[in-house]
Write a protein that holds these residues in place. Structure first.
Motif, short mmCIF file in Angstrom:
data_model
loop_
_atom_site.label_atom_id
_atom_site.label_comp_id
_atom_site.label_asym_id
_atom_site.label_seq_id
_atom_site.Cartn_x
_atom_site.Cartn_y
_atom_site.Cartn_z
N ILE A 1 0.84 -1.20 0.00
CA ILE A 1 0.00 0.00 0.00
C ILE A 1 0.88 1.26 0.00
CG2 ILE A 1 -1.76 1.29 1.25
CD1 ILE A 1 -2.77 -1.29 0.02
N GLU A 2 0.60 2.17 -0.93
CA GLU A 2 1.37 3.41 -1.02
C GLU A 2 0.81 4.46 -0.05
OE1 GLU A 2 0.26 2.04 -5.31
OE2 GLU A 2 -0.68 2.21 -3.33
N ALA A 3 1.58 5.51 0.17
CA ALA A 3 1.13 6.63 0.97
C ALA A 3 -0.03 7.32 0.26
CB ALA A 3 2.28 7.62 1.20
N PRO A 4 -0.95 7.96 1.00
CA PRO A 4 -2.13 8.59 0.37
C PRO A 4 -1.78 9.53 -0.78
CG PRO A 4 -2.38 8.54 2.75
CD PRO A 4 -1.00 8.06 2.48
N ALA B 1 -1.65 10.65 -6.62
CA ALA B 1 -0.88 11.02 -7.80
C ALA B 1 -1.00 9.96 -8.90
CB ALA B 1 0.59 11.22 -7.42
N ALA B 2 -1.23 8.71 -8.48
CA ALA B 2 -1.38 7.62 -9.45
C ALA B 2 -2.83 7.42 -9.88
CB ALA B 2 -0.84 6.32 -8.85
N ALA C 1 1.14 -1.05 -4.92
CA ALA C 1 2.03 -0.81 -6.06
C ALA C 1 2.41 -2.08 -6.80
CB ALA C 1 3.30 -0.10 -5.58
N GLY C 2 2.17 -3.25 -6.19
CA GLY C 2 2.60 -4.49 -6.83
C GLY C 2 4.08 -4.75 -6.58
N GLU D 1 -1.11 -2.28 -9.61
CA GLU D 1 -2.48 -2.69 -9.29
C GLU D 1 -2.58 -3.53 -8.02
OE1 GLU D 1 -4.51 -4.46 -12.53
OE2 GLU D 1 -3.95 -2.90 -13.97
N GLY D 2 -1.49 -4.12 -7.59
CA GLY D 2 -1.56 -4.85 -6.33
C GLY D 2 -0.95 -6.23 -6.39
N THR D 3 -1.01 -6.92 -5.24
CA THR D 3 -0.41 -8.24 -5.08
C THR D 3 -1.37 -9.15 -4.34
OG1 THR D 3 1.81 -7.26 -5.00
CG2 THR D 3 1.57 -9.49 -4.12
#
Length: 727
Positions: free
Chosen positions: A430-433, A438-439, A467-468, A544-546
């Motif tokens: 999980i990225e920062a808010p 921004a993505a 972020a994957g 997209e994730g993991t």
């Protein structure tokens, strides 16, 4: 203290703490969630009562303080704020520490005074009366227009005798004055609950000397309009002011009855009722020696789930078990008599009967060992909440399938691996808010834990929308650490590269943090799951994730296996993994590799003799025969007796073995179910099938590819049980 009662108390407390944490999370997410608030209050009240009943007064005082603060929120006297929720969570953490100390030492040395004082101090802040938003003026409480009127205190000095005849109490029982309070809690649908709340708040300030009717009757709602309390208070005015400030009390008439009691020719106070009082919840200053520090959110042990030491068993299962034991005893007696009288026919019949009984007994006991997944994952929402705050990330965590059941041993073992996976998802996934926005993503990240049942396996997936996995970063680290060469990396698929995260000591973190990055974690996940005869895999999409997937058996220990011979050695293949048994005449070669064809699908052949380096076997001869078959390009003859299907767990498997015979010099092929692994195992011959008790490999053999454990046969020989996934 009886160990049986203490153990029951600990288990119930652990469940209550988990429920309390999750309900608090629901309330924090939606301060207007009345159902969550009611559940929280009931759980806190239960904890307080249980601690008090077991004699752990410090813990009871702490639970009482938490209960009072929650009650103030419940009565709309205080707002639900992050700061107050943090303090309540800290109190719950301290209670959890106390429970662990009681479990290990039989008592607790944790001082709760500072935390109790902090909770009481916050409670005295009472934000508002909901109409004006202003704090009530304590000085004005005694002269309010409420039915609680300080003037009533003068009644003791009047001509009318105060009503004291129903109290079993004397003036000497109070340190101050004895006051009678006739309390009304309104006309709600839950009169007993409302009265309980009022009593709890009142006894936090005053010692309760007696009640009319008794306290138990009051808390059961067995009174009309009002109930009377004999309280130890400085005076009637002080009692009136305090009662007026309690939201659970609608109104009360307060009278000083000290002089009336002193002049009465009554017996001593009923100490048992006085003992019901929860003690004065003094809001005094904190004890400098007090330690209210909760378990650190970043500590790995914060969400650690201890070994599951108890299970709840349905009464019907106990009845079934009792009936089976009765049958077992009867059959044993019949068998002994048959043996003593040399009645071989009777003995054989009794053995068959015993076989059926023990099979039913086994199934019943195994079912009794099954525990819902929520026993482990119930603590994870709180861990995610604390860790996401620590990482300054917004995360929504959801659980699906928490009622799926697993064997107690498996459930205990996977708790830490699941915790590692979730922590990695929060820290690395999980990225920062700001980064998510921004993505083009929602600033709040999503982490979901899903569980589902597939036949005799449970699939547990942890998916995040972060972020994957960084493929290039994994490749670079793999080369730097010597895990793989650059040439090997180039030939690997993305899926194979993802699996490198399970390599011991592998981590892409640039620095060590309290959350992860120590170079341990995912390798522990892989080793633990493998030892449980399960498998783990990773799927990821950049940006997209993991998703990390665990495939685990529902139960372990007793497994039905198919015995196969390789040279002078014997191996066991779990029958649930077997789909078909054929002769090696079906083998062809593609690009120099042995394969078989089934329903237009190609199954690679794994030669057990070569894989386990078994000397003096058929491997060389089979290799030569396979080359000849590949040259001829012939298909296997239809109708070959060895092509019989051996359905796992069915009688057909035995028939297939019999039809196949010893296999001769050709050898045999055991085709594995596609759902497990698309492969066929080559052996010399297939023998019988039997249920065995599987023991996992330990020490240096632990985690050996292709082996899940060993089994001891009836003749004392040890057989290795194959793990078809890692073979």
């Amino acid at each position: 203290m009886d160990d049986q009662y203490l153990d029951a108390f600990i288990r119930e407390s652990e469940e209550a703490i988990t429920d309390l944490n999750n309900s608090l999370l629901d309330l924090e997410a939606d301060p207007d969630d009345q159902a969550a608030m009611d559940q929280i209050f009931r759980t806190a009240h239960t904890l307080k009562g249980n601690f008090g009943a077991m004699g752990f007064e410090d813990a009871s005082d702490l639970a009482h303080a938490i209960e009072d603060l929650l009650d103030a929120m419940r009565q709309d006297e205080m707002a639900v704020t992050p700061e107050r929720m943090d303090l309540i969570f800290a109190g719950v953490d301290t209670i959890e520490v106390i429970v662990r100390e009681i479990e290990s030492e039989g008592e607790s040395t944790t001082d709760t005074a500072e935390t109790v004082a902090q909770l009481r101090a916050v409670l005295e802040e009472s934000d508002f009366d909901s109409e004006s938003g202003g704090a009530p003026d304590p000085a004005a409480l005694g002269s309010s227009d409420s039915a609680v009127d300080g003037d009533d205190g003068a009644a003791a000095d009047g001509d009318d005798a105060p009503p004291v005849e129903n109290f079993d109490v004397s003036a000497d029982d109070a340190e101050g004055r004895v006051v009678r309070a006739d309390v009304s809690v309104g006309e709600g649908d839950m009169l007993g609950v409302d009265a309980m709340l009022a009593l709890d708040r009142i006894t936090a300030t005053f010692d309760l000397l007696d009640a009319d009717p008794g306290r138990e009757a009051v808390e059961s709602g067995e009174f009309e309009d009002t109930f009377a309390l004999a309280l130890d208070a400085p005076d009637a005015d002080a009692a009136a002011a305090e009662l007026d400030a309690i939201g659970a009390v609608e109104d009360a008439d307060v009278v000083d009855v000290t002089d009336a009691l002193a002049g009465a020719d009554d017996g001593g106070a009923d100490e048992s009722d006085a003992g019901d009082a929860d003690g004065a919840g003094d809001g005094g200053g904190p004890d400098p020696a007090g330690d209210a520090t909760p378990a650190a959110a970043g500590d790995d042990d914060g969400a650690h789930v201890d070994e599951i030491k108890s299970v709840r068993v349905d009464v019907d299962q106990l009845d079934d078990l009792h009936g089976l034991v009765e049958q077992l005893v009867t059959s044993r007696i019949k068998l002994r008599r048959a043996v003593e009288t040399d009645d071989l026919a009777g003995a054989s019949e009794n053995l068959n009967e015993l076989d059926k009984i023990t099979a039913n007994l086994q199934n019943t006991v195994m079912d009794m060992r099954l525990i819902p997944l929520k026993k482990v994952v119930g603590k994870f929402p709180r861990m995610v909440r604390d860790l996401s705050r620590e990482l300054d990330k917004d995360v929504e965590f959801t659980i699906e399938g928490e009622d799926i059941e697993l064997d107690r041993t498996i459930l205990t073992e996977i708790s830490d691996p699941l915790m590692h996976i979730i922590r990695n998802a929060l820290d690395h996934g999980i990225e920062a808010p700001a980064e998510r926005e921004a993505a083009g993503k929602d600033p709040t990240g999503q982490v979901e834990l899903r569980a589902s049942r597939e036949r005799d396996h449970v699939i547990i997936e942890v998916e995040d929308d972060g972020a994957g996995l960084d493929v290039e970063g994994i490749e670079r680290k793999a080369i730097e650490k010597g895990v793989r060469s650059s040439d090997e990396i180039e030939a690997m698929s993305d899926s194979a590269i993802y699996d490198l995260v399970f390599h011991p000591g592998f981590s892409t973190a640039d620095e060590v943090t309290d959350t992860s990055g120590r170079g341990v974690g995912m390798d522990v996940v892989h080793d633990t799951v493998t030892q449980l005869d399960g498998s783990v895999s990773v799927d990821s999409e950049p940006g997209e994730g993991t998703t990390v997937s665990l495939r685990l058996p529902v139960t372990m220990a007793i497994v039905k296996v198919l015995f196969v011979e390789v040279g002078d050695e014997e191996y066991g293949v779990p029958l649930k993994n077997v789909d078909e048994i054929t002769r090696t005449s079906a083998v062809k070669q593609i690009n120099g590799n042995d394969v078989i064809k089934h329903n237009d699908d190609i199954y690679p052949v794994v030669d057990l003799a070569e894989r386990f380096d078994v000397p003096g076997t058929h491997a060389a001869a089979d290799a030569e025969g396979a080359e000849t078959a590949a040259t001829d390009g012939g298909e296997p003859a239809d109708g070959d007796a060895a092509g019989a299907v051996a359905s796992a767990g069915s009688d057909g498997a035995t028939g297939a073995v019999d039809a196949a015979g010893a296999g001769g010099d050709e050898g045999m092929l055991v085709r594995i179910r596609e759902s497990e692994r698309q492969v066929a195992l080559r052996c010399d011959q297939v023998n019988s099938q039997e249920e065995v008790v599987v023991k996992p490999l330990e020490g240096i053999l632990s985690g050996t590819p292709g082996l899940s454990g060993t089994a001891v046969l009836g003749d004392g020989n040890i057989v290795h049980i194959l793990d078809v996934v890692t073979l």
